[in-house]
Scaffold this motif. Sequence first.
Motif, PDB file in Angstrom:
ATOM      1  N   TYR A  52      -6.176   1.257  -3.366  1.00 45.07           N
ATOM      2  CA  TYR A  52      -6.812   0.185  -2.605  1.00 45.07           C
ATOM      3  C   TYR A  52      -6.051   0.026  -1.294  1.00 45.07           C
ATOM      4  O   TYR A  52      -4.821  -0.129  -1.297  1.00 45.07           O
ATOM      5  CB  TYR A  52      -6.783  -1.135  -3.386  1.00 45.07           C
ATOM      6  N   TYR A  54      -5.388  -2.176   2.068  1.00 45.84           N
ATOM      7  CA  TYR A  54      -5.566  -3.507   2.639  1.00 45.84           C
ATOM      8  C   TYR A  54      -6.361  -3.419   3.941  1.00 45.84           C
ATOM      9  O   TYR A  54      -6.162  -2.508   4.751  1.00 45.84           O
ATOM     10  CB  TYR A  54      -4.207  -4.156   2.916  1.00 45.84           C
ATOM     11  N   ASP A  55      -7.261  -4.358   4.128  1.00 41.40           N
ATOM     12  CA  ASP A  55      -8.070  -4.423   5.349  1.00 41.40           C
ATOM     13  C   ASP A  55      -7.329  -5.286   6.367  1.00 41.40           C
ATOM     14  O   ASP A  55      -7.593  -6.483   6.498  1.00 41.40           O
ATOM     15  CB  ASP A  55      -9.452  -5.014   5.033  1.00 41.40           C
ATOM     16  N   LEU A  56      -6.410  -4.675   7.085  1.00 43.39           N
ATOM     17  CA  LEU A  56      -5.589  -5.399   8.050  1.00 43.39           C
ATOM     18  C   LEU A  56      -6.250  -5.404   9.423  1.00 43.39           C
ATOM     19  O   LEU A  56      -6.984  -4.472   9.769  1.00 43.39           O
ATOM     20  CB  LEU A  56      -4.208  -4.753   8.165  1.00 43.39           C
ATOM     21  N   PRO A 122      -9.859  -3.904  -5.832  1.00 44.31           N
ATOM     22  CA  PRO A 122      -8.416  -3.817  -6.119  1.00 44.31           C
ATOM     23  C   PRO A 122      -8.083  -3.870  -7.600  1.00 44.31           C
ATOM     24  O   PRO A 122      -7.039  -3.388  -8.019  1.00 44.31           O
ATOM     25  CB  PRO A 122      -7.840  -5.024  -5.364  1.00 44.31           C
ATOM     26  N   PHE A 128      -1.549   0.404  -4.112  1.00 49.23           N
ATOM     27  CA  PHE A 128      -2.055  -0.352  -2.968  1.00 49.23           C
ATOM     28  C   PHE A 128      -1.371   0.175  -1.704  1.00 49.23           C
ATOM     29  O   PHE A 128      -0.136   0.208  -1.629  1.00 49.23           O
ATOM     30  CB  PHE A 128      -1.768  -1.840  -3.148  1.00 49.23           C
ATOM     31  N   VAL A 130      -0.555  -0.063   2.283  1.00 50.47           N
ATOM     32  CA  VAL A 130      -0.424  -1.035   3.368  1.00 50.47           C
ATOM     33  C   VAL A 130      -0.486  -0.262   4.697  1.00 50.47           C
ATOM     34  O   VAL A 130       0.492   0.380   5.087  1.00 50.47           O
ATOM     35  CB  VAL A 130       0.898  -1.820   3.262  1.00 50.47           C
ATOM     36  N   LEU A 164       0.986 -10.166   2.694  1.00 51.52           N
ATOM     37  CA  LEU A 164       1.292  -9.585   1.390  1.00 51.52           C
ATOM     38  C   LEU A 164       1.658 -10.659   0.370  1.00 51.52           C
ATOM     39  O   LEU A 164       1.234 -10.601  -0.796  1.00 51.52           O
ATOM     40  CB  LEU A 164       2.433  -8.575   1.526  1.00 51.52           C
ATOM     41  N   SER A 167      -1.187 -12.218  -1.314  1.00 50.82           N
ATOM     42  CA  SER A 167      -2.019 -11.345  -2.148  1.00 50.82           C
ATOM     43  C   SER A 167      -1.612 -11.475  -3.611  1.00 50.82           C
ATOM     44  O   SER A 167      -0.442 -11.316  -3.964  1.00 50.82           O
ATOM     45  CB  SER A 167      -1.848  -9.894  -1.697  1.00 50.82           C
ATOM     46  N   TYR A 170      -0.002  -8.269  -4.854  1.00 51.91           N
ATOM     47  CA  TYR A 170       1.392  -8.112  -4.459  1.00 51.91           C
ATOM     48  C   TYR A 170       2.277  -9.013  -5.318  1.00 51.91           C
ATOM     49  O   TYR A 170       3.353  -8.609  -5.770  1.00 51.91           O
ATOM     50  CB  TYR A 170       1.562  -8.451  -2.983  1.00 51.91           C
ATOM     51  N   HIS A 178       2.950  -1.039  -4.401  1.00 49.19           N
ATOM     52  CA  HIS A 178       2.480  -0.995  -3.022  1.00 49.19           C
ATOM     53  C   HIS A 178       3.179   0.137  -2.268  1.00 49.19           C
ATOM     54  O   HIS A 178       4.399   0.317  -2.405  1.00 49.19           O
ATOM     55  CB  HIS A 178       2.737  -2.328  -2.328  1.00 49.19           C
TER      56      HIS A 178
END
Length: 429
Positions: A52, A54-56, A122, A128, A130, A164, A167, A170, A178
């Motif tokens: 997964y 993260y949509d940053l 997720p 995950f 980053v 994070l 989350s 996290y 991660h």
Amino acid sequence: MYGKVAIYLTLAFTFLISCSIYLGTVDLRSYFFPVQPAPHSLCATGRPLRVYMYDLPRKFHVGMMGRRYSKESGPVTMENLPPWPARAGVRRQHSVEYWLMASLLYNGKGGEEREAVRVSDPATADAFFVPFFSSMSVTTHGHNMTDAATEGDRRLQVELLEILRQSKYYQRSGGRDHVIPMTHPNAFRFLRQQLNASILIIVDFGRYPRTMATLSKDVVSPYVHVVKSFTDDDPLDPYENRTTLLFFRGNTVRKDEGKIRVKLAKILTGNNDVRYEKSVATPSNIKMSTKGMRLSKFCLHPAGDTPSSCRLFDAIVSHCVPVIVSDKIELPFEDEIDYTKFSIFFSMKEALEPGYLVNQLRQFPKDRWVEMWKRLKQVSHHYEFQYPPKEEDAVYMIWRQVKHKLPGAQLAVHRNRRLKIPDWWRRKK
């Protein structure tokens, strides 16, 4: 009489159990609370790693590649992913984060085998990712701790940690599952210690304390090579075709172990079959290094500011047998690749003994060198970063290394779940 004996035995047994619980050798929670069994090892399943991402916001990744990309809105997709700039020069060596992100955006329409695939849920993820371009943030927002522009790098780190920590995934693992790339020696330098539980993608351990980065949880990545790969290296006599014995071209002013470069310059000067040249990484100098490596039998790899440097991987894709001078270098993919089959190693002491290194190389058997050259041609594809990704390339290998590290992270997550008292038990009490 028998009744008293039974009472004494019961009291003794109760005392022993109480002591065991107090000392932590017996955990009754594992008997009374349901334990989630650990899944089968990912390495044994054969399926791709489910990641997964993260949509940053873009400022954390592609926004640093140019104003045009920072102003665009919406998520980054396979269709709008900016290509890595062809004239990035030496910045390319710290672009591992870009290629990892790109590999997850690629939807694999060609049907090729992949080591990791992106998942949108997720809850189904094994790991995950980053997508913070921490290395590019260093080169974009200032190189040293006193630059005013460096504040931009620090702010991004602070904001990312806030994201994070909010989350639940996290929080659930403490960041252990991660994956965070940090290939520049100064990447994430302000708040690095606060991510020491995560799986870090690094190029060596030169700037990391032992309490933070270890081979047990982290992945050693190659630098992205900056010279062009030698794709048509097929002369009739490769040994004689390479007229220079030993080649080095680069900055001789380095920190820590890299100070050996100045000492080596004094020792190697005056040898007609050795080229040891001081230079900086400009586009024209990179072209000259490409030519020099392709015409050399051996390429010298002393430490840079940290034990490793991009030069090693430039040599590999140039099929120039690496001569590695280091007492503590960590190499990527070493559990799968035997470097002794295509590299030569010297200790710092040996390299600094006048005449020793050059004489050893001059006496090196031709047939053994040819075998190493052939092996370099066989393994060089493992050090290629490209888009679309290809099977067994560098990104493929890195994701497989992540897969190897995950069982330890998952064990810690499952133990935390087991030792946490369920809410229904609290309500019952």
